[in-house]
Motif scaffolding. Structure first.
Motif, PDB file in Angstrom:
ATOM      1  N   THR A 125      37.493  34.987  37.496  1.00  0.00           N
ATOM      2  CA  THR A 125      36.522  35.946  38.039  1.00  0.00           C
ATOM      3  C   THR A 125      36.887  37.372  37.674  1.00  0.00           C
ATOM      4  O   THR A 125      36.036  38.169  37.261  1.00  0.00           O
ATOM      5  N   GLN A 140      34.742  45.884  41.474  1.00  0.00           N
ATOM      6  CA  GLN A 140      35.247  44.746  42.240  1.00  0.00           C
ATOM      7  C   GLN A 140      36.185  43.878  41.393  1.00  0.00           C
ATOM      8  O   GLN A 140      37.279  43.496  41.837  1.00  0.00           O
ATOM      9  N   ASN A 141      35.756  43.581  40.172  1.00  0.00           N
ATOM     10  CA  ASN A 141      36.571  42.711  39.321  1.00  0.00           C
ATOM     11  C   ASN A 141      37.863  43.389  38.880  1.00  0.00           C
ATOM     12  O   ASN A 141      38.906  42.731  38.762  1.00  0.00           O
ATOM     13  N   ALA A 191      39.564  45.555  40.639  1.00  0.00           N
ATOM     14  CA  ALA A 191      40.463  45.484  41.794  1.00  0.00           C
ATOM     15  C   ALA A 191      41.118  44.104  41.878  1.00  0.00           C
ATOM     16  O   ALA A 191      42.330  43.978  42.120  1.00  0.00           O
ATOM     17  N   LEU A 192      40.341  43.054  41.646  1.00  0.00           N
ATOM     18  CA  LEU A 192      40.903  41.707  41.636  1.00  0.00           C
ATOM     19  C   LEU A 192      41.890  41.521  40.495  1.00  0.00           C
ATOM     20  O   LEU A 192      42.921  40.859  40.646  1.00  0.00           O
ATOM     21  N   VAL A 217      29.349  48.482  40.180  1.00  0.00           N
ATOM     22  CA  VAL A 217      30.017  47.915  41.352  1.00  0.00           C
ATOM     23  C   VAL A 217      30.710  46.602  40.986  1.00  0.00           C
ATOM     24  O   VAL A 217      31.848  46.346  41.416  1.00  0.00           O
ATOM     25  N   ALA A 218      30.061  45.756  40.201  1.00  0.00           N
ATOM     26  CA  ALA A 218      30.668  44.491  39.795  1.00  0.00           C
ATOM     27  C   ALA A 218      31.977  44.740  39.047  1.00  0.00           C
ATOM     28  O   ALA A 218      32.976  44.033  39.272  1.00  0.00           O
TER      29      ALA A 218
END
Length: 301
Positions: A219, A200-201, A203-204, A196-197
């Motif tokens: 990040t 998320q990263n 996508a950023l 999941v981490a």
């Protein structure tokens, strides 16, 4: 196609894959290149200049020519010998996409001199299939920061970030690292939290390149899937990771499978960065390539 086939000029960029969390999915084209002029000949011959010229000039052990002959054979075409005038600026075995550039070159040569008639999409998919993952090949062919996915044998891509003004530095340690060895260091499975981490990263990270949001990179370039397991084999990485978020450095990640490290910085910090990187690495002689985002493969028939 006969020996009267027209010459082919190719220029393919280096690439940095993964960019931290985008494992096997993201790649960045960088403005140092493999350049080739190819003509039909009586025998295979490579005249090589640039980096690793001795290895690149070995026609009997060339990934370019092996791929070229393999593609022709698989498509029922005769193998026309070639003379290659080759200028290589991509370090071999350093996580800068040298194998992707070579494979893509071989496929492009086969399509041209074998008169296969593939579309760009077919050329891309053939090279990705031979590489085993699409990230480097897609970025090499299409340029910019390219996201890619393989779906039922087809490669789906999206490219952005070609006009970003960020500065890019590739820090090159003295020893190379084979991709196969780097992949063998990875575990067979991951926890949900780590997966999941990284989602998320990633996508950023795509958003940062698409929207020119360098402030997100500190990040967005953090990874929990491959970099922690490659630290020992890539000792430059833990020395440079702490630079992210300070002194104009936007983000730091392994370049591909390593051992080289990619540092992305604000354009205004470019002049000071080589010294900062060498100091953090503890190596005043560390080789650093300063570069920019590149366009994709240039093909002139």
């Amino acid at each position: 196609m006969t020996a009267t086939a027209s010459p082919l000029h190719l220029r393919l960029p280096a690439t940095s894959a993964n960019l931290g969390p985008g494992f096997d999915a993201l790649g960045l084209a960088m403005a140092f290149y493999l350049t080739i002029d190819a003509v039909a000949a009586d025998d295979f011959h490579i005249e090589a200049r640039g980096r690793n010229a001795d290895l690149c000039g070995d026609a009997g052990n060339s990934l370019i020519l092996t791929t070229y002959a393999s593609v022709l054979g698989a498509n029922g075409r005769p193998v026309t010998p070639l003379h290659l005038d080759l200028d290589n600026q991509i370090p071999l075995g350093m996580g800068c996409g040298s194998s992707a550039a070579a494979l893509l070159t071989g496929v492009l040569l086969a399509d041209h001199f074998g008169d296969i008639g593939w579309t760009d999409q077919q050329i891309l998919e053939e090279a990705c299939r031979r590489e085993g993952h699409p990230d480097n090949v897609a970025a090499c062919f299409l340029g910019g920061m390219t996201a890619s996915s393989e779906v039922e044998g087809h490669v789906v891509t999206a490219t952005c970030g070609k006009n970003l003004a960020w500065s890019f530095f590739v820090a090159l340690p003295s020893a190379s690292l084979a991709t196969e060895k780097a992949r063998a260091l990875l575990p067979p499975s991951y926890s949900r939290a780590d997966a999941v981490a990284n989602v998320q990263n990633t996508a950023l990270l795509v958003s940062a390149f698409a929207l020119d949001r360098g402030d997100l990179l500190r990040t967005a370039m953090q990874d929990r899937i491959h970099q922690p397991y490659r630290m020992e084999a890539c000792p430059l990485l833990p020395r440079l990771l702490p630079l992210a978020g300070s002194r104009g450095v936007l983000g730091v990640a392994l370049s591909g499978a390593g051992p080289s490290v990619l540092v992305i910085a604000e354009s205004g910090a470019a002049d000071a960065l080589p010294g900062i990187i060498r100091a953090a690495a503890g190596d005043p002689g560390l080789e650093i390539i300063q570069t920019t985002i590149a366009g994709g493969a240039f093909v002139q028939r």
